[in-house]
Motif scaffolding. Structure first.
Motif, mmCIF file in Angstrom:
data_model
loop_
_atom_site.group_PDB
_atom_site.id
_atom_site.type_symbol
_atom_site.label_atom_id
_atom_site.label_comp_id
_atom_site.label_asym_id
_atom_site.label_seq_id
_atom_site.Cartn_x
_atom_site.Cartn_y
_atom_site.Cartn_z
ATOM 1 N N SER A 38 -0.348 5.486 1.451
ATOM 2 C CA SER A 38 0.233 5.047 2.645
ATOM 3 C C SER A 38 1.428 3.818 2.728
ATOM 4 C CB SER A 38 -0.945 4.428 3.602
ATOM 5 O OG SER A 38 -1.369 2.940 2.573
ATOM 6 N N TYR A 39 1.588 3.023 1.457
ATOM 7 C CA TYR A 39 2.465 2.702 0.808
ATOM 8 C C TYR A 39 3.622 3.078 0.178
ATOM 9 C CZ TYR A 39 5.583 -0.285 -2.481
ATOM 10 O OH TYR A 39 6.009 -1.131 -3.174
ATOM 11 N N GLY A 42 5.564 4.368 3.718
ATOM 12 C CA GLY A 42 5.798 2.645 4.325
ATOM 13 C C GLY A 42 7.368 2.558 3.586
ATOM 14 N N GLU A 46 11.532 2.292 5.243
ATOM 15 C CA GLU A 46 12.445 1.637 4.893
ATOM 16 C C GLU A 46 13.567 1.936 4.277
ATOM 17 O OE1 GLU A 46 10.188 -2.133 3.318
ATOM 18 O OE2 GLU A 46 9.594 -1.893 5.668
ATOM 19 N N VAL A 53 9.251 -1.960 8.174
ATOM 20 C CA VAL A 53 7.826 -1.029 8.911
ATOM 21 C C VAL A 53 7.171 -3.325 9.354
ATOM 22 C CG1 VAL A 53 5.180 -0.695 8.888
ATOM 23 C CG2 VAL A 53 7.289 0.325 7.574
ATOM 24 N N GLN A 56 1.444 -1.217 10.495
ATOM 25 C CA GLN A 56 0.439 -0.236 10.420
ATOM 26 C C GLN A 56 -0.578 0.542 10.499
ATOM 27 O OE1 GLN A 56 -0.846 1.291 6.446
ATOM 28 N NE2 GLN A 56 -0.970 2.820 6.590
ATOM 29 N N TYR A 67 3.674 3.816 11.943
ATOM 30 C CA TYR A 67 4.293 3.080 11.174
ATOM 31 C C TYR A 67 5.018 2.677 13.027
ATOM 32 C CZ TYR A 67 2.471 4.180 6.947
ATOM 33 O OH TYR A 67 1.546 4.928 5.670
#
Length: 101
Positions: A38-39, A42, A46, A53, A56, A67
């Motif tokens: 998930s990191y 994200g 970007e 973002v 989330q 997101y």
């Protein structure tokens, strides 16, 4: 004669800037199989110009997340944003897009 030309140029330039606006989109990303996914997804979003973002929303099982991003439509498009996590091997699709202003 120079003054009307300069005035017209300034008007046209400012009209172009006024057309650009902050937009908001919700992008669904799936294939999030580990906690760092998930990191990474994200961060991938970007990578598109001007994207931030702002939220989330993970699914219950964590394999999918929505997101919420903001971006300047003069610098990037929704298609360019959606393509970023795809380039990292995730599946992504636009859920909604709207003008932020």
């Amino acid at each position: 004669m120079k003054v009307p030309i300069i005035t017209t140029a300034l008007f046209l330039a400012s009209a172009g800037f006024a057309a650009a606006a902050e937009q908001e989109a919700r992008i669904e990303v799936s294939g999030l199989f580990c906690p760092s996914c998930s990191y990474i997804a994200g961060e991938a979003l970007e990578r598109a110009a001007s994207v931030e973002v702002v939220d989330q929303i993970p699914s219950d099982d964590g394999a999918t997340a929505i997101y919420v991003v903001t971006y300047d439509d003069a610098q990037t498009t929704v298609d360019e944003i959606v393509a970023q996590p795809v380039s990292f091997g995730y599946e992504a699709q636009l859920v909604t897009a709207q003008s932020g202003s």
